[in-house]
Design an enzyme around this catalytic site. Sequence first.
Site, PDB file in Angstrom:
ATOM      1  CD  GLU A 126      -5.899  -3.360   8.390  1.00 48.56           C
ATOM      2  OE1 GLU A 126      -5.354  -4.451   8.193  1.00 48.56           O
ATOM      3  OE2 GLU A 126      -5.271  -2.300   8.559  1.00 48.56           O
ATOM      4  CD  GLU A 150       4.986  -0.144  13.075  1.00 44.19           C
ATOM      5  OE1 GLU A 150       3.754  -0.058  13.246  1.00 44.19           O
ATOM      6  OE2 GLU A 150       5.800   0.262  13.912  1.00 44.19           O
ATOM      7  CB  CYS A 179      -1.677   0.643   8.420  1.00 46.52           C
ATOM      8  SG  CYS A 179      -0.365   1.832   8.170  1.00 46.52           S
ATOM      9  CE  LYS A 185       7.928 -11.389  -0.259  1.00 44.27           C
ATOM     10  NZ  LYS A 185       7.296 -10.573  -1.250  1.00 44.27           N
ATOM     11  CG  ASN A 206      -0.351  -0.002   2.497  1.00 43.16           C
ATOM     12  OD1 ASN A 206       0.723  -0.560   2.670  1.00 43.16           O
ATOM     13  ND2 ASN A 206      -0.969   0.641   3.457  1.00 43.16           N
ATOM     14  CD  GLU A 252       8.978   0.562  10.470  1.00 43.33           C
ATOM     15  OE1 GLU A 252       9.903   0.384   9.683  1.00 43.33           O
ATOM     16  OE2 GLU A 252       7.806   0.261  10.210  1.00 43.33           O
TER      17      GLU A 252
HETATM   18  P1  NAD Z   1       0.709  -9.227   3.839  1.00 43.00           P
HETATM   19  O1  NAD Z   1       0.934  -9.625   5.259  1.00 43.00           O
HETATM   20  O2  NAD Z   1      -0.134 -10.108   2.988  1.00 43.00           O
HETATM   21  O3  NAD Z   1       2.091  -9.110   3.075  1.00 43.00           O
HETATM   22  C1  NAD Z   1       3.135  -8.283   3.560  1.00 43.00           C
HETATM   23  C2  NAD Z   1       4.449  -8.834   3.056  1.00 43.00           C
HETATM   24  O4  NAD Z   1       4.690 -10.105   3.680  1.00 43.00           O
HETATM   25  C3  NAD Z   1       4.487  -9.070   1.545  1.00 43.00           C
HETATM   26  O5  NAD Z   1       5.748  -8.708   1.041  1.00 43.00           O
HETATM   27  C4  NAD Z   1       4.276 -10.569   1.452  1.00 43.00           C
HETATM   28  O6  NAD Z   1       4.773 -11.139   0.280  1.00 43.00           O
HETATM   29  C5  NAD Z   1       5.036 -11.046   2.675  1.00 43.00           C
HETATM   30  N1  NAD Z   1       4.674 -12.402   3.121  1.00 43.00           N
HETATM   31  C6  NAD Z   1       3.513 -13.069   2.940  1.00 43.00           C
HETATM   32  N2  NAD Z   1       3.608 -14.313   3.463  1.00 43.00           N
HETATM   33  C7  NAD Z   1       4.845 -14.431   4.005  1.00 43.00           C
HETATM   34  C8  NAD Z   1       5.544 -15.474   4.704  1.00 43.00           C
HETATM   35  N3  NAD Z   1       4.992 -16.653   4.932  1.00 43.00           N
HETATM   36  N4  NAD Z   1       6.793 -15.214   5.106  1.00 43.00           N
HETATM   37  C9  NAD Z   1       7.378 -14.015   4.894  1.00 43.00           C
HETATM   38  N5  NAD Z   1       6.780 -13.013   4.222  1.00 43.00           N
HETATM   39  C10 NAD Z   1       5.525 -13.208   3.790  1.00 43.00           C
HETATM   40  O7  NAD Z   1       0.158  -7.736   3.858  1.00 43.00           O
HETATM   41  P2  NAD Z   1      -0.310  -6.847   2.608  1.00 43.00           P
HETATM   42  O8  NAD Z   1      -1.647  -7.352   2.159  1.00 43.00           O
HETATM   43  O9  NAD Z   1       0.787  -6.713   1.616  1.00 43.00           O
HETATM   44  O10 NAD Z   1      -0.469  -5.398   3.284  1.00 43.00           O
HETATM   45  C11 NAD Z   1      -1.630  -4.975   3.899  1.00 43.00           C
HETATM   46  C12 NAD Z   1      -1.466  -4.988   5.400  1.00 43.00           C
HETATM   47  O11 NAD Z   1      -0.349  -4.188   5.767  1.00 43.00           O
HETATM   48  C13 NAD Z   1      -2.636  -4.386   6.138  1.00 43.00           C
HETATM   49  O12 NAD Z   1      -2.981  -5.189   7.239  1.00 43.00           O
HETATM   50  C14 NAD Z   1      -2.109  -3.043   6.616  1.00 43.00           C
HETATM   51  O13 NAD Z   1      -2.752  -2.519   7.757  1.00 43.00           O
HETATM   52  C15 NAD Z   1      -0.691  -3.350   6.867  1.00 43.00           C
HETATM   53  N6  NAD Z   1       0.125  -2.131   6.895  1.00 43.00           N
HETATM   54  C16 NAD Z   1       0.605  -1.691   8.098  1.00 43.00           C
HETATM   55  C17 NAD Z   1       1.354  -0.539   8.187  1.00 43.00           C
HETATM   56  C18 NAD Z   1       1.894  -0.060   9.505  1.00 43.00           C
HETATM   57  O14 NAD Z   1       2.885   0.665   9.487  1.00 43.00           O
HETATM   58  N7  NAD Z   1       1.319  -0.429  10.624  1.00 43.00           N
HETATM   59  C19 NAD Z   1       1.629   0.189   7.033  1.00 43.00           C
HETATM   60  C20 NAD Z   1       1.121  -0.274   5.820  1.00 43.00           C
HETATM   61  C21 NAD Z   1       0.380  -1.450   5.769  1.00 43.00           C
END
Ligand code: NAD
Length: 479
Positions: free
Chosen positions: A380, A247, A281, A172, A149, A459
């Site tokens: 969420e 995060e 987020c 990654k 995002n 962060e």
């Molecule tokens: P996601 O957890 O699906 O993926 C995040 C990352 O993790 C991707 O690069 C993905 O390929 C990787 N990943 C997935 N499975 C994995 C595994 N088994 N091992 C290691 N890595 C793996 O999240 P998303 O859909 O990309 O992002 C949306 C989420 O991110 C929402 O929940 C949002 O709230 C959160 N977010 C949080 C913040 C914050 O700072 N708090 C900021 C932006 C987004």
Amino acid sequence: MTVLRKNLIDGEWLGEAGSRNVNPSNTNDVLGEYASAGPEEAKQAIAAAKAAFPAWSRSGPLARHAVLKKTSDEIMARKDEIGRSLAREEGKTLAEGVGETIRAAQLFDFFAGETLRLSGEMVPSVRPGVGVEMTREGVGVVGLITPWNFPIAIPAWKIAPALAYGNTIVFKPAELVPESAWTIVDILHRAGLPKGVLNLVMGKGSVVGQAMLDSPDINAISFTGSVGTGKRVAAASVEHMRKFQLEMGGKNPLVVLDDADLGTAVDCAINGAYFSTGQRCTASSRLIVTDGIHDRFVDAMKERLDKLVIGDALDAKTQIGPVVDQSQLKQDEDYIAIGRQEGAELAFGGERLERETPGFYLRPALFLGSTNAMRISREEIFGPVANVIRVKDYDEALAVANDTPFGLTSGICTTSLKHATHFKRNSEAGMVMVNLPTAGVDFHVPFGGRKGSSYGPREQGRYAMEFYTTVKTAYTFAG
Ligand code: NAD
């Protein structure tokens, strides 16, 4: 001709086409083909980062400053082009894409400065003739795993401090947004990073991300993404006794009190809930509104929602771009159906929209008559969907705001100094906004939350040092 972007491993661009990057505003438009790393490439990247660490960690501030400053300058000079490409791959508007690109440049600039400000402490020992020094050193190989995002800002706020404090990196990015990730790595590589210091491994989370979690040679992992994946990162990191930082999600409340300025409250709610298609987020997905202003607020919200321009992210008139992809669109629609089943009133939007090109367009949705116990209030959604929870007074508003498993941001719209002050002190969130949207933060101060939203040190800003360094205490007896 389709571009092919490769992974960067030990200073070499490697890999074959493995995935396509599709524009969510126009699914006929493909940005390019991207390499998709497997476990072997992940291992090579980790080995390269490990080999590069001793020299990079001793490289001194000037070398690090030069690379970070040069990177900031190039990103800033190319902000329109990079911002456009970001909007094209993620679906946020052109203005949001350029704004995020400028943010990335500012983050590199900030941490370029920090390389020259690293300090330690020297104190007398309790033992005569002994001196004690406390210094900070890089942690080692850091794994950076990022979501889709904020395709350039989140990588920037991890990569910049990691390099500034002398770490080497295996990065990654999310599968949906490889172009922004590749661009930032290409700029850093050309800015003069020694080979192996920064490695890019695009690919599937379950494959390349998992290989990073399973490696004993990654000393720290900084992760931003969903709660489910965050828990995996935590469990694997404990197994390997490594440092980690998470995060994750939010269910951020925006409280609107009777004495609020109505225009300010509506601006904050429209921005916080719907800008960036609600895919932040820090989005305000729960609008907690007191009795006396409720009806006026709702009428003004509907009026503003009706005027929002939803369309192609690359059209300068667009205010809300498409949802990022088909599966996120389905998740949004599923939650809209759940809200109705739970008895909330869908007062505006929630339907798919047709535009000139095939894309994932959804009209922003507003629910009324919801309670804080409903799933739409607790889970969420991560789309342009918000619900109003009506409360009788400030005390009830604060209790509802805090009654959530998350704790990233919160906001209050009020002209009462007393309530604003009380809310800042008593809100159970990492970041609190008064008469401002819950989303939208500065780059030079800490970012992070509490409860189910975050784990580990903050962060950004100087607080980033906590995660990206480790403290050494050295004793010297001069004789
Ligand atoms: P996601 O957890 O699906 O993926 C995040 C990352 O993790 C991707 O690069 C993905 O390929 C990787 N990943 C997935 N499975 C994995 C595994 N088994 N091992 C290691 N890595 C793996 O999240 P998303 O859909 O990309 O992002 C949306 C989420 O991110 C929402 O929940 C949002 O709230 C959160 N977010 C949080 C913040 C914050 O700072 N708090 C900021 C932006 C987004």
